[in-house]
Design a protein around this motif. Structure first.
Motif, mmCIF file in Angstrom:
data_model
loop_
_atom_site.group_PDB
_atom_site.id
_atom_site.type_symbol
_atom_site.label_atom_id
_atom_site.label_comp_id
_atom_site.label_asym_id
_atom_site.label_seq_id
_atom_site.Cartn_x
_atom_site.Cartn_y
_atom_site.Cartn_z
ATOM 1 N N ASN A 45 0.889 -1.263 0.009
ATOM 2 C CA ASN A 45 0.051 -0.074 -0.071
ATOM 3 C C ASN A 45 0.803 1.399 -0.068
ATOM 4 O O ASN A 45 1.917 1.127 -0.089
ATOM 5 N N GLY A 46 0.229 2.623 0.345
ATOM 6 C CA GLY A 46 1.191 3.578 0.138
ATOM 7 C C GLY A 46 2.001 3.832 1.254
ATOM 8 O O GLY A 46 2.853 4.842 1.217
ATOM 9 N N LEU A 47 1.831 2.978 2.329
ATOM 10 C CA LEU A 47 2.882 3.066 3.267
ATOM 11 C C LEU A 47 4.004 1.948 3.178
ATOM 12 O O LEU A 47 5.146 2.015 4.078
ATOM 13 N N SER A 48 3.774 1.136 2.259
ATOM 14 C CA SER A 48 4.940 0.139 1.937
ATOM 15 C C SER A 48 6.267 0.689 1.445
ATOM 16 O O SER A 48 6.352 1.820 0.823
ATOM 17 N N GLN A 49 7.450 0.086 1.806
ATOM 18 C CA GLN A 49 8.706 0.390 1.320
ATOM 19 C C GLN A 49 9.173 -0.866 0.702
ATOM 20 O O GLN A 49 9.180 -2.148 1.286
ATOM 21 N N ILE A 50 9.620 -0.463 -0.419
ATOM 22 C CA ILE A 50 10.236 -1.493 -1.463
ATOM 23 C C ILE A 50 11.584 -1.086 -1.827
ATOM 24 O O ILE A 50 11.840 0.267 -1.931
ATOM 25 N N ALA A 51 12.542 -2.145 -1.649
ATOM 26 C CA ALA A 51 14.000 -1.543 -2.303
ATOM 27 C C ALA A 51 13.967 -2.671 -3.475
ATOM 28 O O ALA A 51 13.923 -3.976 -3.642
ATOM 29 N N ASP A 52 14.462 -1.993 -4.691
ATOM 30 C CA ASP A 52 14.712 -2.581 -5.798
ATOM 31 C C ASP A 52 16.416 -2.696 -5.865
ATOM 32 O O ASP A 52 16.897 -1.813 -6.325
ATOM 33 N N ILE A 53 16.753 -3.956 -5.693
ATOM 34 C CA ILE A 53 18.361 -3.993 -5.600
ATOM 35 C C ILE A 53 19.093 -4.437 -6.781
ATOM 36 O O ILE A 53 18.601 -5.413 -7.721
ATOM 37 N N GLY A 54 20.139 -3.574 -7.454
ATOM 38 C CA GLY A 54 20.484 -3.772 -8.594
ATOM 39 C C GLY A 54 19.803 -3.160 -9.795
ATOM 40 O O GLY A 54 19.319 -3.736 -10.653
ATOM 41 N N CYS A 55 19.152 -2.047 -9.542
ATOM 42 C CA CYS A 55 17.865 -1.427 -10.140
ATOM 43 C C CYS A 55 18.413 -1.177 -11.602
ATOM 44 O O CYS A 55 17.385 -0.949 -12.591
ATOM 45 N N GLY A 56 19.765 -0.839 -11.833
ATOM 46 C CA GLY A 56 19.970 -0.408 -13.136
ATOM 47 C C GLY A 56 19.366 1.087 -13.501
ATOM 48 O O GLY A 56 19.146 1.824 -12.564
ATOM 49 N N THR A 57 18.646 1.149 -14.576
ATOM 50 C CA THR A 57 18.244 2.709 -15.206
ATOM 51 C C THR A 57 16.711 2.348 -14.686
ATOM 52 O O THR A 57 16.154 3.366 -15.067
ATOM 53 N N GLY A 58 16.343 1.577 -14.063
ATOM 54 C CA GLY A 58 14.867 1.530 -13.563
ATOM 55 C C GLY A 58 13.702 1.006 -14.355
ATOM 56 O O GLY A 58 12.670 1.394 -14.109
ATOM 57 N N LYS A 112 16.840 -2.863 10.426
ATOM 58 C CA LYS A 112 16.308 -4.165 10.566
ATOM 59 C C LYS A 112 14.879 -4.053 10.226
ATOM 60 O O LYS A 112 14.160 -3.241 10.891
ATOM 61 N N GLU A 113 14.297 -4.970 9.355
ATOM 62 C CA GLU A 113 12.823 -4.987 9.121
ATOM 63 C C GLU A 113 12.252 -3.681 8.761
ATOM 64 O O GLU A 113 11.027 -3.402 9.313
ATOM 65 N N GLU A 114 13.008 -2.890 8.087
ATOM 66 C CA GLU A 114 12.447 -1.961 7.428
ATOM 67 C C GLU A 114 11.456 -1.811 6.348
ATOM 68 O O GLU A 114 10.535 -1.076 5.918
ATOM 69 N N LEU A 115 11.917 -3.030 5.475
ATOM 70 C CA LEU A 115 11.161 -3.137 4.050
ATOM 71 C C LEU A 115 9.879 -4.040 3.979
ATOM 72 O O LEU A 115 10.024 -5.197 4.519
ATOM 73 N N ASP A 116 9.064 -3.900 3.267
ATOM 74 C CA ASP A 116 7.896 -4.791 2.961
ATOM 75 C C ASP A 116 8.239 -5.599 1.978
ATOM 76 O O ASP A 116 7.762 -6.645 1.725
ATOM 77 N N MET A 117 9.245 -5.349 0.961
ATOM 78 C CA MET A 117 9.636 -6.226 -0.194
ATOM 79 C C MET A 117 10.872 -5.600 -0.580
ATOM 80 O O MET A 117 11.488 -4.572 -0.670
ATOM 81 N N ILE A 118 11.857 -6.793 -0.923
ATOM 82 C CA ILE A 118 12.894 -6.365 -1.662
ATOM 83 C C ILE A 118 12.677 -7.239 -3.082
ATOM 84 O O ILE A 118 12.427 -8.433 -3.208
ATOM 85 N N PHE A 119 13.079 -6.477 -3.899
ATOM 86 C CA PHE A 119 12.767 -6.788 -5.555
ATOM 87 C C PHE A 119 14.042 -6.689 -6.136
ATOM 88 O O PHE A 119 14.875 -5.890 -6.108
ATOM 89 N N SER A 120 14.639 -7.882 -7.010
ATOM 90 C CA SER A 120 15.776 -7.626 -7.608
ATOM 91 C C SER A 120 15.597 -8.487 -9.120
ATOM 92 O O SER A 120 15.496 -9.963 -9.048
ATOM 93 N N GLU A 121 15.791 -7.998 -10.076
ATOM 94 C CA GLU A 121 15.549 -8.477 -11.408
ATOM 95 C C GLU A 121 16.818 -8.913 -12.045
ATOM 96 O O GLU A 121 17.636 -7.852 -12.207
ATOM 97 N N ALA A 147 11.431 -11.026 -4.016
ATOM 98 C CA ALA A 147 11.173 -11.414 -5.320
ATOM 99 C C ALA A 147 12.355 -11.162 -6.236
ATOM 100 O O ALA A 147 12.752 -9.992 -6.461
ATOM 101 N N VAL A 148 12.932 -12.179 -6.601
ATOM 102 C CA VAL A 148 14.427 -11.945 -7.648
ATOM 103 C C VAL A 148 14.142 -12.967 -8.589
ATOM 104 O O VAL A 148 13.641 -14.158 -8.792
ATOM 105 N N SER A 149 14.832 -12.683 -9.531
ATOM 106 C CA SER A 149 15.211 -13.432 -10.772
ATOM 107 C C SER A 149 16.408 -14.024 -11.084
ATOM 108 O O SER A 149 17.382 -13.022 -10.755
ATOM 109 N N GLU A 150 16.749 -15.129 -11.292
ATOM 110 C CA GLU A 150 17.754 -15.776 -11.007
ATOM 111 C C GLU A 150 18.159 -16.858 -12.312
ATOM 112 O O GLU A 150 17.091 -17.602 -12.597
ATOM 113 N N ALA A 151 19.338 -16.807 -12.838
ATOM 114 C CA ALA A 151 19.760 -17.803 -13.808
ATOM 115 C C ALA A 151 19.614 -19.206 -13.226
ATOM 116 O O ALA A 151 20.313 -19.316 -12.175
ATOM 117 N N SER A 152 18.860 -20.338 -13.793
ATOM 118 C CA SER A 152 18.807 -21.446 -13.524
ATOM 119 C C SER A 152 18.653 -22.492 -14.580
ATOM 120 O O SER A 152 18.373 -22.301 -15.478
#
Length: 257
Positions: A45-58, A112-121, A147-152
């Protein structure tokens, strides 16, 4: 080994970053796959905090912003990426809740426990899939998500050429079942996993690279590092075209226990 014979990525990270900063996404993916990953995540929601790790140009960050009302911080180690990231947020009128900052994924400054989600594509490989899952866990709230994407690997057995290629490029590449097991061991409930479609590689990634490679070569005539970089990119594309039934990117979504 002298510098001229080293892989480009071993000694000229600035050229690598400049090259990749010319693309909407820095790895295989699509808006559809980002949206699909988000479909398994509740309570943003509007209060959620997301980090996009390795975000590149976005490119994928814009999709996150359009699909949620959350606040998002993009983290990338390359200043050129973050400069273009923030420019892209302004162009899309998202700068009030989306911000890019220069930082390293192995030294994050979140509480610690600041984020609602870590995203990394397509970026967790820089720190390693298992290490990232474990080290990033402390920044995610209970019942928050990763939520991450990974070579598999798609198969247990593979031709030696593609095995050797990946053992040289990223020895941690593993099967889908083993990656899911690592998610569980790192303290998450595996919520979903899915293979990203082939077009994310062929149309969205390699095709755009092919059209730009000569431009980059012409910008740096005679530069051995650039020539090595482009040769490696073209070889990687050939490997995918020949062996794509054996590997690809998989999106993994986990919920912190």
């Amino acid at each position: 080994m002298d510098q001229e014979n080293k892989p480009a990525h071993d000694f000229d990270i600035d050229l690598i970053c400049e090259y990749y900063s010319n693309f909407e996404r820095q790895g295989p993916g699509s808006p559809e796959t980002s949206i699909k990953a988000l479909s398994f995540i509740d309570n943003l929601n509007g209060l959620s905090q997301i980090a996009d790790i390795g975000c590149g140009t976005g490119g994928q960050t814009i999709v996150l912003a359009q699909q949620t009302t959350a606040n998002i911080i993009g983290i990338d180690i390359a200043p050129i990426m973050i400069e273009k990231f923030n420019d892209n947020m302004i162009k899309n009128n998202l700068q009030n809740r989306i911000k890019g900052v220069v930082g390293s994924m192995d030294n994050l400054s979140f509480k610690k426990e600041e984020l609602d989600m870590i995203f990394s594509e397509g970026a967790i490989y820089n720190i390693g899939f298992e290490r990232g899952l474990n080290e990033w866990n402390k920044y995610i709230k209970q019942d928050g998500y990763i939520a991450v994407s990974e070579a598999s690997w798609f198969t247990e057995n593979r031709p030696s050429e593609i095995t050797d290629f990946w053992m040289n490029a990223y020895p941690e590449i593993d099967t889908i079942s083993n990656c899911i097991s690592k998610i569980q061991k790192a303290g998450y409930i595996p919520m979903a996993s899915f293979i990203i479609p082939e077009y994310c590689w062929t149309d969205n990634f390699y095709k755009s690279h092919a059209s730009f490679q000569d431009v980059f070569l012409n910008k740096y005539p005679g530069n051995k590092a650039v020539e090595k970089l482009i040769a490696d990119e073209r070889y990687e594309a050939r490997m995918y075209n020949e062996y794509k039934k054996y590997y690809g990117y998989v999106f993994y979504i986990g919920k912190k226990i």
